[in-house]
Design a protein around this motif. Structure first.
Motif, PDB file in Angstrom:
ATOM      1  N   SER A  61     -41.383 -42.999 -10.911  1.00 33.40           N
ATOM      2  CA  SER A  61     -41.560 -42.170 -11.931  1.00 33.40           C
ATOM      3  C   SER A  61     -42.920 -41.368 -11.356  1.00 33.40           C
ATOM      4  O   SER A  61     -43.922 -41.803 -11.331  1.00 33.40           O
ATOM      5  CB  SER A  61     -41.749 -42.773 -13.347  1.00 33.40           C
ATOM      6  OG  SER A  61     -42.464 -41.816 -14.262  1.00 33.40           O
ATOM      7  N   THR A 119     -30.038 -43.074 -11.957  1.00 37.87           N
ATOM      8  CA  THR A 119     -30.141 -43.365 -13.419  1.00 37.87           C
ATOM      9  C   THR A 119     -31.348 -42.700 -13.729  1.00 37.87           C
ATOM     10  O   THR A 119     -32.636 -43.047 -13.029  1.00 37.87           O
ATOM     11  CB  THR A 119     -30.083 -44.679 -14.115  1.00 37.87           C
ATOM     12  OG1 THR A 119     -28.735 -44.963 -13.724  1.00 37.87           O
ATOM     13  CG2 THR A 119     -30.364 -44.871 -15.388  1.00 37.87           C
ATOM     14  N   GLU A 120     -31.538 -41.887 -14.751  1.00 38.74           N
ATOM     15  CA  GLU A 120     -32.702 -41.245 -15.412  1.00 38.74           C
ATOM     16  C   GLU A 120     -32.905 -41.807 -16.719  1.00 38.74           C
ATOM     17  O   GLU A 120     -32.069 -41.257 -17.568  1.00 38.74           O
ATOM     18  CB  GLU A 120     -32.810 -39.757 -14.972  1.00 38.74           C
ATOM     19  CG  GLU A 120     -34.222 -39.152 -15.831  1.00 38.74           C
ATOM     20  CD  GLU A 120     -34.105 -37.721 -15.657  1.00 38.74           C
ATOM     21  OE1 GLU A 120     -35.143 -37.013 -15.081  1.00 38.74           O
ATOM     22  OE2 GLU A 120     -33.175 -37.002 -15.916  1.00 38.74           O
ATOM     23  N   ASP A 121     -33.838 -42.754 -17.119  1.00 39.17           N
ATOM     24  CA  ASP A 121     -34.185 -42.993 -18.599  1.00 39.17           C
ATOM     25  C   ASP A 121     -32.803 -43.403 -19.114  1.00 39.17           C
ATOM     26  O   ASP A 121     -32.465 -43.141 -20.161  1.00 39.17           O
ATOM     27  CB  ASP A 121     -34.724 -41.653 -19.318  1.00 39.17           C
ATOM     28  CG  ASP A 121     -36.139 -41.230 -19.082  1.00 39.17           C
ATOM     29  OD1 ASP A 121     -36.905 -42.355 -18.212  1.00 39.17           O
ATOM     30  OD2 ASP A 121     -36.757 -40.590 -19.346  1.00 39.17           O
ATOM     31  N   ASP A 122     -32.267 -44.488 -18.527  1.00 38.53           N
ATOM     32  CA  ASP A 122     -30.846 -44.904 -18.935  1.00 38.53           C
ATOM     33  C   ASP A 122     -29.894 -44.105 -19.127  1.00 38.53           C
ATOM     34  O   ASP A 122     -28.790 -44.562 -19.549  1.00 38.53           O
ATOM     35  CB  ASP A 122     -31.528 -45.713 -20.361  1.00 38.53           C
ATOM     36  CG  ASP A 122     -32.303 -46.851 -20.245  1.00 38.53           C
ATOM     37  OD1 ASP A 122     -32.556 -47.638 -19.141  1.00 38.53           O
ATOM     38  OD2 ASP A 122     -33.023 -46.855 -21.033  1.00 38.53           O
ATOM     39  N   ILE A 123     -29.796 -42.899 -18.345  1.00 35.71           N
ATOM     40  CA  ILE A 123     -28.800 -42.196 -18.167  1.00 35.71           C
ATOM     41  C   ILE A 123     -28.176 -42.138 -16.799  1.00 35.71           C
ATOM     42  O   ILE A 123     -29.132 -41.641 -15.980  1.00 35.71           O
ATOM     43  CB  ILE A 123     -28.977 -40.655 -18.910  1.00 35.71           C
ATOM     44  CG1 ILE A 123     -29.499 -40.777 -20.202  1.00 35.71           C
ATOM     45  CG2 ILE A 123     -27.595 -39.749 -18.890  1.00 35.71           C
ATOM     46  CD1 ILE A 123     -29.844 -39.307 -20.760  1.00 35.71           C
ATOM     47  N   PRO A 124     -26.986 -42.770 -16.700  1.00 39.61           N
ATOM     48  CA  PRO A 124     -26.435 -42.808 -15.324  1.00 39.61           C
ATOM     49  C   PRO A 124     -25.794 -41.567 -14.943  1.00 39.61           C
ATOM     50  O   PRO A 124     -25.120 -40.829 -15.481  1.00 39.61           O
ATOM     51  CB  PRO A 124     -25.529 -43.790 -15.247  1.00 39.61           C
ATOM     52  CG  PRO A 124     -25.098 -43.631 -16.711  1.00 39.61           C
ATOM     53  CD  PRO A 124     -26.094 -43.325 -17.462  1.00 39.61           C
ATOM     54  N   ARG A 167     -40.303 -39.107 -15.794  1.00 40.32           N
ATOM     55  CA  ARG A 167     -39.278 -39.818 -16.228  1.00 40.32           C
ATOM     56  C   ARG A 167     -38.778 -40.997 -15.189  1.00 40.32           C
ATOM     57  O   ARG A 167     -38.711 -40.758 -14.154  1.00 40.32           O
ATOM     58  CB  ARG A 167     -38.124 -38.896 -16.604  1.00 40.32           C
ATOM     59  CG  ARG A 167     -38.102 -38.205 -17.917  1.00 40.32           C
ATOM     60  CD  ARG A 167     -36.870 -37.506 -18.230  1.00 40.32           C
ATOM     61  NE  ARG A 167     -37.112 -36.776 -19.516  1.00 40.32           N
ATOM     62  CZ  ARG A 167     -36.036 -36.206 -20.209  1.00 40.32           C
ATOM     63  NH1 ARG A 167     -34.806 -36.547 -20.064  1.00 40.32           N
ATOM     64  NH2 ARG A 167     -36.108 -35.549 -21.588  1.00 40.32           N
ATOM     65  N   HIS A 225     -36.564 -43.055 -12.710  1.00 36.16           N
ATOM     66  CA  HIS A 225     -35.314 -42.779 -12.189  1.00 36.16           C
ATOM     67  C   HIS A 225     -35.261 -43.986 -11.105  1.00 36.16           C
ATOM     68  O   HIS A 225     -36.160 -44.237 -10.339  1.00 36.16           O
ATOM     69  CB  HIS A 225     -35.023 -41.546 -11.660  1.00 36.16           C
ATOM     70  CG  HIS A 225     -36.087 -40.930 -10.459  1.00 36.16           C
ATOM     71  ND1 HIS A 225     -37.215 -40.181 -10.793  1.00 36.16           N
ATOM     72  CD2 HIS A 225     -36.165 -41.282  -9.219  1.00 36.16           C
ATOM     73  CE1 HIS A 225     -37.764 -39.924  -9.636  1.00 36.16           C
ATOM     74  NE2 HIS A 225     -37.354 -40.577  -8.653  1.00 36.16           N
ATOM     75  N   HIS A 241     -28.932 -46.810  -9.571  1.00 38.30           N
ATOM     76  CA  HIS A 241     -28.390 -47.943 -10.027  1.00 38.30           C
ATOM     77  C   HIS A 241     -27.458 -48.580  -9.138  1.00 38.30           C
ATOM     78  O   HIS A 241     -26.586 -49.713  -9.638  1.00 38.30           O
ATOM     79  CB  HIS A 241     -27.748 -47.539 -11.538  1.00 38.30           C
ATOM     80  CG  HIS A 241     -26.861 -46.616 -11.528  1.00 38.30           C
ATOM     81  ND1 HIS A 241     -27.217 -45.329 -11.464  1.00 38.30           N
ATOM     82  CD2 HIS A 241     -25.379 -46.587 -11.399  1.00 38.30           C
ATOM     83  CE1 HIS A 241     -25.927 -44.584 -11.633  1.00 38.30           C
ATOM     84  NE2 HIS A 241     -24.769 -45.477 -11.479  1.00 38.30           N
TER      85      HIS A 241
END
Length: 289
Positions: A32, A49-54, A69, A71, A74
């Motif tokens: 980050s 993955t960025e802040d739990d969004i894959p 953020r 990243h 994953h």
């Protein structure tokens, strides 16, 4: 398509650009930092993955990782994956918008001789999208070459190429995924700009753009709040203001320059939209030069 809205000027500043091929089994480390990290995949697939969004960034796609953020890769690459990356410095995006909801053609406030700072402007870049690699690969390659031999002679060209890249990305966001109503709004605006001095003719507009006038008018009003005639009048008054400030043409001559031969009608229209007559506007503007 989701787009990041960035306030400009200044434009985002290039920090570095790189290119590499990742072997199967490699994956991105967790990180980050306070920069934008733009990833362009030209071969294979990169898993981020960025802040739990894959995200699966496949060949022919890009992702913009935002400042501060977290990243992380994953999942390791499953095949040889070729990527370009660009790091840029710029404040965090003011908001994220769907490209179809962006008022692409809404005019910004016009600068004046009294301005001591730039007016608020914005640019948009896609967050995560497919891209046409042949359009941007030459820019990325030129940027990489200049960055490897960076000098005072090449630094301006490098930053200019970055600006060109942003233009390509914003154009893709505006045209490639915009709804038909947005494209027809833009076409209507282009028509009105090109026919500024022609008497308004709904039938000619309809025949030129190959859509019913009522539908064109709805599309224009949806994004600008104005009918075609209202938008034309706005364009005419904007041009008239510029001529009043920068030429010595008479009010009647300026009316003719913007497509209004009747001087009295031009004065009434100008006063309706600007709040003052053309002569008063010229006196106020010249008095401030």
């Amino acid at each position: 398509m989701q787009c990041l809205e960035l306030i400009i000027p200044p434009l985002p500043q290039l920090l570095t650009i790189g290119h590499s091929s990742w072997m199967p089994g490699q994956q991105h480390v967790a990180r980050s930092f306070n920069v934008y990290d733009m990833l362009f995949v030209t071969k294979g697939t990169l898993y981020m993955t960025e802040d739990d969004i894959p995200y699966e960034i496949k060949e022919g796609s890009m992702l913009v990782l935002e400042p501060n953020r977290m990243h992380i890769g994953h999942r390791p690459c499953e095949e040889v994956t070729e990527i370009y990356w660009i790091h840029c410095a710029h404040p965090a995006p003011s908001r994220i918008m769907d490209s179809g909801q962006i008022s692409w053609s809404m005019p910004f406030t016009k600068g004046t001789n009294d301005d001591l700072a730039p007016h608020h402007q914005v640019m948009y870049i896609p967050k995560f999208t497919n891209i046409h690699i042949p359009d941007i690969l030459p820019i990325l390659q030129q940027m990489l070459e200049l960055h490897h031999a960076l000098s005072p002679a090449s630094s301006l060209s490098l930053q200019t190429l970055l600006a060109n890249l942003f233009v390509e990305l914003q154009t893709a966001a505006r045209t490639g995924y915009a709804p038909r109503s947005r494209l027809l709004c833009d076409q209507s605006i282009a028509y009105l700009q090109q026919h500024l001095t022609r008497p308004f003719d709904a039938k000619h507009m309809e025949q030129t753009l190959h859509f019913h006038f009522d539908y064109l008018a709805r599309c224009l009003r949806k994004y600008t709040g104005m009918s075609p005639l209202q938008y034309l009048h706005d364009l005419q008054v904007r041009k008239a203001k510029s001529l009043l400030e920068n030429t010595e043409l008479s009010v009647a001559e300026i009316g003719q320059q913007v497509g209004i031969d009747n001087a009295n009608y031009f004065i009434r229209l100008f006063r309706k939209l600007a709040g003052i007559t053309p002569g008063q506007y010229r006196s106020v503007r010249i008095g401030r030069v």
